[in-house]
Enzyme design. Structure first.
Site, PDB file in Angstrom:
ATOM      1  N   HIS A  38     -54.228 -97.871 -20.355  1.00  0.00           N
ATOM      2  CA  HIS A  38     -53.975 -98.002 -21.610  1.00  0.00           C
ATOM      3  C   HIS A  38     -55.036 -98.002 -22.612  1.00  0.00           C
ATOM      4  O   HIS A  38     -55.036 -98.774 -23.881  1.00  0.00           O
ATOM      5  CB  HIS A  38     -53.204 -99.620 -21.859  1.00  0.00           C
ATOM      6  CG  HIS A  38     -51.860 -99.467 -21.300  1.00  0.00           C
ATOM      7  ND1 HIS A  38     -51.004 -98.388 -21.102  1.00  0.00           N
ATOM      8  CD2 HIS A  38     -51.083-100.656 -20.792  1.00  0.00           C
ATOM      9  CE1 HIS A  38     -49.889 -98.854 -20.519  1.00  0.00           C
ATOM     10  NE2 HIS A  38     -49.749-100.000 -20.364  1.00  0.00           N
ATOM     11  N   HIS A  89     -45.305 -99.973 -26.439  1.00  0.00           N
ATOM     12  CA  HIS A  89     -45.055-100.681 -25.310  1.00  0.00           C
ATOM     13  C   HIS A  89     -44.440-102.026 -25.624  1.00  0.00           C
ATOM     14  O   HIS A  89     -44.811-103.106 -25.141  1.00  0.00           O
ATOM     15  CB  HIS A  89     -46.409-101.135 -24.763  1.00  0.00           C
ATOM     16  CG  HIS A  89     -46.497-101.626 -23.260  1.00  0.00           C
ATOM     17  ND1 HIS A  89     -45.774-102.515 -22.746  1.00  0.00           N
ATOM     18  CD2 HIS A  89     -47.371-101.063 -22.182  1.00  0.00           C
ATOM     19  CE1 HIS A  89     -46.116-102.584 -21.330  1.00  0.00           C
ATOM     20  NE2 HIS A  89     -47.017-101.760 -21.126  1.00  0.00           N
ATOM     21  N   GLU A  92     -41.307 -96.737 -21.845  1.00  0.00           N
ATOM     22  CA  GLU A  92     -42.402 -96.107 -22.596  1.00  0.00           C
ATOM     23  C   GLU A  92     -42.402 -94.535 -22.435  1.00  0.00           C
ATOM     24  O   GLU A  92     -42.849 -94.073 -21.461  1.00  0.00           O
ATOM     25  CB  GLU A  92     -43.578 -96.646 -22.037  1.00  0.00           C
ATOM     26  CG  GLU A  92     -43.663 -98.268 -22.213  1.00  0.00           C
ATOM     27  CD  GLU A  92     -44.784 -98.693 -20.963  1.00  0.00           C
ATOM     28  OE1 GLU A  92     -45.851 -98.471 -21.275  1.00  0.00           O
ATOM     29  OE2 GLU A  92     -44.147 -99.249 -20.034  1.00  0.00           O
TER      30      GLU A  92
END
Length: 377
Positions: free
Chosen positions: A127, A201, A341
């Site tokens: 991420h 997210h 996502e």
């Protein structure tokens, strides 16, 4: 005369909009660890929906939607103040990038040059790194009321930030319309060849964040024929695995809890539940298409997620361990929410067979996500 005209226009702009038009308001939401002010922008439509977005992390802090009886409740996990997002962020509602999901070994190459990233998820990068887009203060560029209430935020990532090449200029535009659709559009441009994979997210519990109900009785549909199975470190093996005959077959409406503990499937074991990328298409599409549908039988709320991205990561909150205390002062635990996502496939920069996440100067990256809400009887 010009001053009179300007005054009249200002007065008109301050008149509250009708109940059936979108409204956007701004308010303070605390400060970052180094004292920078964080704003909260709230978007409201005329049908009981309300979304609040933070300038910190371009985070979707809350999203309220009506149930079958017309009662609106917040359906996303998160915090009521900045302390939670600074102490235990958990990516709640966050905009994640420069590269969402995992990159094997925290390295990738472009044109023969290797770039090294922080290993913040076991042996892998996750991420965007130690301080990805979710932990940056974004600039509020525009706030608008009208048929669709919206806010546009902007962040400029420096060349070399978190190890990624190229100065990346990113925008996130959230918009709430009168069809009970909340959309977020991410765009990005770069000064050097780089990799980009930006997504949202948010963790959803359609029964309501305060309900203390798990998402295991939710009914999910994902129109995917294959997934990208992973190894023990959750990196794709490079194969495309057919969903037929596996716990990952959501082509027909399926209750999450029916197969989430099927220990015969190694993918369930590796992810401690569902945590896998579903293949919607081989490449990004021109327009958003259906990625998933979620229905909560207790409230009647239905959420459809559409996007132009080729994949969608389905995650059932398997690593929530009760240490995060949320907006209703409840400890968030495994199965309290799900995330869907839309994105490029994990580790794509190291696996050309999975596609491409490359962005060159002169090109524009674009991810459009639509959260469409309705109810059933």
């Amino acid at each position: 005369m010009n001053y009179l005209i300007k005054g009249a226009l200002l007065a008109t702009a301050m008149i509250p909009l009708s109940a059936h038009a979108g409204e956007a308001t701004r308010a303070a939401f605390g400060t970052t660890a180094d004292g920078q002010k964080v704003e909260a922008i709230t978007l409201i439509n005329g049908h009981g929906m309300r979304a609040t977005i933070l300038s910190y992390g371009a985070i979707l802090q809350s999203l309220s939607a009506p149930d079958r009886n017309g009662k609106s409740e917040d359906v996303t996990l998160g915090y009521n103040d900045m302390k939670g997002y600074l102490v235990a962020p958990n990516y709640f509602g966050a905009t994640v990038g420069r590269y969402a999901n995992r990159i094997k070994g925290g390295t990738f190459s472009i044109d023969g040059k290797t770039y090294t990233l922080a290993k913040n998820n076991g042996p892998n990068a996750l991420h965007g790194g130690l301080k990805g887009f979710d932990k940056r203060l974004w600039t509020v560029e525009k706030v608008a009321s009208g048929d669709s209430a919206s806010v546009t935020l902007r962040y400029v990532a420096a060349d070399g930030e978190e190890g990624y090449p190229g100065q990346l200029t990113v925008t996130a535009t959230y918009a709430l319309n009168e069809k009970n659709e909340l959309s977020v559009e991410y765009t990005a441009t770069t000064t050097k060849p780089t990799i980009v994979n930006i997504t949202n997210h948010s963790f959803f519990n359609l029964a309501g964040e305060a309900s203390q109900r798990s998402i295991y009785d939710n009914v999910v549909t994902i129109p995917a024929e294959t997934t990208t199975p992973v190894d023990k470190t959750l990196i794709p093996t490079g194969q495309l695995r057919p969903v037929e005959g596996t716990p990952f077959d959501f082509r027909k409406p399926t209750v999450i809890g029916t197969r989430i503990r099927d220990g015969r499937d190694p993918q369930i074991v590796f992810g401690q539940g569902y945590d896998e990328n579903f293949v919607i298409a081989k490449t990004a599409s021109a327009q958003p298409v259906l990625h998933a549908r979620v229905e909560d039988p207790s409230s009647g709320r239905v959420m459809e997620i559409l996007s132009n991205q080729p994949g969608v990561q389905f995650y059932t909150g398997n690593f929530l361990d009760g240490t995060a205390i949320g907006k209703s002062n409840h400890a968030y635990r495994q199965g309290d929410a799900l995330a869907l996502e839309p994105q490029v496939f994990p580790d794509t920069p190291n696996q050309p067979a999975l596609g491409s996440a490359r962005l060159n100067p002169g090109q524009t990256y674009r991810n459009v996500i639509v959260y469409r809400f309705s109810t059933t009887n």
